[in-house]
Motif scaffolding. Structure first.
Motif, PDB file in Angstrom:
ATOM      1  N   GLU A 230       0.866  -1.178   0.000  1.00 10.95           N
ATOM      2  CA  GLU A 230       0.000   0.000   0.000  1.00 10.95           C
ATOM      3  C   GLU A 230       0.895   1.218   0.000  1.00 10.95           C
ATOM      4  OE1 GLU A 230      -3.110  -0.054   2.886  1.00 10.95           O
ATOM      5  OE2 GLU A 230      -3.890  -1.961   2.148  1.00 10.95           O
ATOM      6  N   TYR A 231       0.651   2.099  -0.941  1.00 13.68           N
ATOM      7  CA  TYR A 231       1.498   3.262  -1.148  1.00 13.68           C
ATOM      8  C   TYR A 231       0.591   4.442  -1.442  1.00 13.68           C
ATOM      9  CZ  TYR A 231       5.788   5.594  -2.802  1.00 13.68           C
ATOM     10  OH  TYR A 231       6.865   6.429  -2.957  1.00 13.68           O
ATOM     11  N   TYR A 232       0.477   5.341  -0.492  1.00 12.38           N
ATOM     12  CA  TYR A 232      -0.462   6.454  -0.550  1.00 12.38           C
ATOM     13  C   TYR A 232      -1.876   5.918  -0.743  1.00 12.38           C
ATOM     14  CZ  TYR A 232       3.652   9.420  -0.625  1.00 12.38           C
ATOM     15  OH  TYR A 232       4.816  10.030  -0.307  1.00 12.38           O
ATOM     16  N   ASP A 233      -2.579   6.297  -1.812  1.00  7.03           N
ATOM     17  CA  ASP A 233      -3.967   5.868  -2.021  1.00  7.03           C
ATOM     18  C   ASP A 233      -4.081   4.618  -2.886  1.00  7.03           C
ATOM     19  OD1 ASP A 233      -4.817   8.061  -0.568  1.00  7.03           O
ATOM     20  OD2 ASP A 233      -5.048   9.330  -2.341  1.00  7.03           O
ATOM     21  N   TYR A 234      -2.971   3.925  -3.072  1.00  9.60           N
ATOM     22  CA  TYR A 234      -2.958   2.793  -3.997  1.00  9.60           C
ATOM     23  C   TYR A 234      -2.452   1.515  -3.338  1.00  9.60           C
ATOM     24  CZ  TYR A 234      -3.638   6.249  -7.600  1.00  9.60           C
ATOM     25  OH  TYR A 234      -4.158   7.261  -8.349  1.00  9.60           O
ATOM     26  N   ARG A 235      -2.949   0.413  -3.841  1.00 13.50           N
ATOM     27  CA  ARG A 235      -2.353  -0.889  -3.591  1.00 13.50           C
ATOM     28  C   ARG A 235      -1.612  -1.188  -4.888  1.00 13.50           C
ATOM     29  NH1 ARG A 235      -6.396  -3.419  -1.596  1.00 13.50           N
ATOM     30  NH2 ARG A 235      -5.648  -3.060   0.499  1.00 13.50           N
ATOM     31  N   ILE A 236      -0.310  -1.384  -4.777  1.00 11.81           N
ATOM     32  CA  ILE A 236       0.507  -1.607  -5.966  1.00 11.81           C
ATOM     33  C   ILE A 236       0.971  -3.058  -5.960  1.00 11.81           C
ATOM     34  CG2 ILE A 236       2.469  -0.840  -7.328  1.00 11.81           C
ATOM     35  CD1 ILE A 236       2.438   1.757  -5.681  1.00 11.81           C
TER      36      ILE A 236
ATOM     37  N   LEU B 228       3.365  -5.853  -7.720  1.00 10.96           N
ATOM     38  CA  LEU B 228       4.570  -6.000  -8.541  1.00 10.96           C
ATOM     39  C   LEU B 228       4.566  -7.402  -9.129  1.00 10.96           C
ATOM     40  CD1 LEU B 228       7.279  -4.723  -9.465  1.00 10.96           C
ATOM     41  CD2 LEU B 228       8.319  -5.881  -7.491  1.00 10.96           C
ATOM     42  N   PHE B 229       4.625  -7.465 -10.446  1.00  7.82           N
ATOM     43  CA  PHE B 229       4.649  -8.723 -11.175  1.00  7.82           C
ATOM     44  C   PHE B 229       5.967  -8.859 -11.921  1.00  7.82           C
ATOM     45  CE2 PHE B 229       0.146  -7.767 -10.879  1.00  7.82           C
ATOM     46  CZ  PHE B 229      -0.461  -8.996 -10.729  1.00  7.82           C
ATOM     47  N   SER B 230       6.368 -10.083 -12.166  1.00 10.87           N
ATOM     48  CA  SER B 230       7.441 -10.323 -13.131  1.00 10.87           C
ATOM     49  C   SER B 230       6.775 -10.874 -14.382  1.00 10.87           C
ATOM     50  CB  SER B 230       8.490 -11.290 -12.588  1.00 10.87           C
ATOM     51  OG  SER B 230       7.944 -12.567 -12.369  1.00 10.87           O
ATOM     52  N   LEU B 231       7.203 -10.375 -15.512  1.00 14.27           N
ATOM     53  CA  LEU B 231       6.665 -10.803 -16.806  1.00 14.27           C
ATOM     54  C   LEU B 231       7.826 -10.807 -17.784  1.00 14.27           C
ATOM     55  CD1 LEU B 231       4.183 -11.509 -18.564  1.00 14.27           C
ATOM     56  CD2 LEU B 231       3.955  -9.069 -19.023  1.00 14.27           C
ATOM     57  N   ASN B 232       8.187 -12.010 -18.224  1.00 12.01           N
ATOM     58  CA  ASN B 232       9.372 -12.181 -19.061  1.00 12.01           C
ATOM     59  C   ASN B 232      10.576 -11.597 -18.324  1.00 12.01           C
ATOM     60  OD1 ASN B 232       7.805 -13.483 -20.990  1.00 12.01           O
ATOM     61  ND2 ASN B 232       7.368 -11.578 -22.067  1.00 12.01           N
ATOM     62  N   ALA B 233      11.256 -10.652 -18.888  1.00 14.60           N
ATOM     63  CA  ALA B 233      12.441 -10.077 -18.254  1.00 14.60           C
ATOM     64  C   ALA B 233      12.160  -8.718 -17.631  1.00 14.60           C
ATOM     65  CB  ALA B 233      13.562  -9.956 -19.280  1.00 14.60           C
ATOM     66  N   HIS B 234      10.877  -8.421 -17.350  1.00 14.88           N
ATOM     67  CA  HIS B 234      10.495  -7.106 -16.840  1.00 14.88           C
ATOM     68  C   HIS B 234       9.746  -7.219 -15.516  1.00 14.88           C
ATOM     69  CE1 HIS B 234      11.548  -5.429 -20.713  1.00 14.88           C
ATOM     70  NE2 HIS B 234      10.767  -6.306 -21.293  1.00 14.88           N
ATOM     71  N   PHE B 235       9.792  -6.146 -14.757  1.00 16.60           N
ATOM     72  CA  PHE B 235       8.949  -6.003 -13.573  1.00 16.60           C
ATOM     73  C   PHE B 235       7.836  -5.025 -13.934  1.00 16.60           C
ATOM     74  CE2 PHE B 235      13.033  -7.198 -11.647  1.00 16.60           C
ATOM     75  CZ  PHE B 235      12.610  -8.304 -10.934  1.00 16.60           C
ATOM     76  N   ILE B 236       6.613  -5.403 -13.615  1.00 14.86           N
ATOM     77  CA  ILE B 236       5.435  -4.615 -13.980  1.00 14.86           C
ATOM     78  C   ILE B 236       4.719  -4.183 -12.709  1.00 14.86           C
ATOM     79  CG2 ILE B 236       3.260  -4.620 -15.269  1.00 14.86           C
ATOM     80  CD1 ILE B 236       5.682  -5.185 -17.058  1.00 14.86           C
ATOM     81  N   GLU B 237       4.349  -2.903 -12.639  1.00 12.43           N
ATOM     82  CA  GLU B 237       3.562  -2.389 -11.522  1.00 12.43           C
ATOM     83  C   GLU B 237       2.115  -2.197 -11.969  1.00 12.43           C
ATOM     84  OE1 GLU B 237       6.072   0.363  -8.617  1.00 12.43           O
ATOM     85  OE2 GLU B 237       5.901   1.199 -10.642  1.00 12.43           O
ATOM     86  N   MET B 238       1.195  -2.673 -11.130  1.00 11.32           N
ATOM     87  CA  MET B 238      -0.237  -2.479 -11.370  1.00 11.32           C
ATOM     88  C   MET B 238      -0.784  -1.680 -10.190  1.00 11.32           C
ATOM     89  SD  MET B 238      -3.324  -5.286 -11.725  1.00 11.32           S
ATOM     90  CE  MET B 238      -2.639  -6.067 -13.157  1.00 11.32           C
ATOM     91  N   PHE B 239      -1.313  -0.490 -10.467  1.00 10.90           N
ATOM     92  CA  PHE B 239      -1.823   0.405  -9.434  1.00 10.90           C
ATOM     93  C   PHE B 239      -3.328   0.263  -9.311  1.00 10.90           C
ATOM     94  CE2 PHE B 239       2.186   2.118 -10.646  1.00 10.90           C
ATOM     95  CZ  PHE B 239       2.663   2.836  -9.565  1.00 10.90           C
ATOM     96  N   GLN B 240      -3.780  -0.127  -8.137  1.00  6.94           N
ATOM     97  CA  GLN B 240      -5.214  -0.246  -7.863  1.00  6.94           C
ATOM     98  C   GLN B 240      -5.591   0.799  -6.823  1.00  6.94           C
ATOM     99  OE1 GLN B 240      -6.538  -3.568  -5.428  1.00  6.94           O
ATOM    100  NE2 GLN B 240      -8.269  -3.854  -6.799  1.00  6.94           N
ATOM    101  N   ASN B 241      -6.569   1.636  -7.151  1.00  7.96           N
ATOM    102  CA  ASN B 241      -7.073   2.621  -6.199  1.00  7.96           C
ATOM    103  C   ASN B 241      -7.724   1.876  -5.040  1.00  7.96           C
ATOM    104  OD1 ASN B 241      -9.181   4.405  -4.965  1.00  7.96           O
ATOM    105  ND2 ASN B 241      -8.250   5.877  -6.374  1.00  7.96           N
ATOM    106  N   ILE B 242      -7.298   2.168  -3.815  1.00 10.69           N
ATOM    107  CA  ILE B 242      -7.806   1.448  -2.651  1.00 10.69           C
ATOM    108  C   ILE B 242      -9.293   1.695  -2.452  1.00 10.69           C
ATOM    109  CG2 ILE B 242      -7.688   1.294  -0.128  1.00 10.69           C
ATOM    110  CD1 ILE B 242      -4.641   1.683  -0.402  1.00 10.69           C
ATOM    111  N   ASP B 243      -9.757   2.922  -2.636  1.00  8.44           N
ATOM    112  CA  ASP B 243     -11.168   3.241  -2.405  1.00  8.44           C
ATOM    113  C   ASP B 243     -12.091   2.672  -3.477  1.00  8.44           C
ATOM    114  OD1 ASP B 243     -10.589   4.633  -0.046  1.00  8.44           O
ATOM    115  OD2 ASP B 243     -10.250   6.503  -1.156  1.00  8.44           O
TER     116      ASP B 243
END
Length: 83
Positions: free
Chosen positions: A29-35, A37-52
């Motif tokens: 949880e980071y400020y107003d988001y639940r973030i 972190l995924f790994s996909l192939n050779a990358h790290f991907i962030e998915m931001f979900q609004n908590i409210d």
């Protein structure tokens, strides 16, 4: 897929790729988001979900600077090599 190409996809396409082929590493949880972190192939991907609203608002390839907020939460021993 290259990071620049991934970031050009629509939010729906990114969400599909990450949910089908990504491996969830950690969520915070980071400020107003639940973030997530995924790994996909050779990358790290962030998915931001609004908590409210619980809506996914952003999905992007994480930079090295972005990864700093996760370092204390990732256990290296929990990462498995897929063959």
């Amino acid at each position: 897929m290259k990071a620049a190409r991934f970031n050009e996809l629509t939010l729906v396409d990114k969400a599909w790729l990450v949910s089908e082929f990504g491996d969830l590493l950690v969520s915070i949880e980071y400020y107003d988001y639940r973030i997530f972190l995924f790994s996909l192939n050779a990358h790290f991907i962030e998915m931001f979900q609004n908590i409210d609203s619980r809506q996914i608002e952003k999905i992007s390839v994480a930079s090295y600077k972005d990864l700093d907020k996760y370092l204390s939460r990732i256990l290296i021993g929990s990462l498995k090599i897929k063959r």
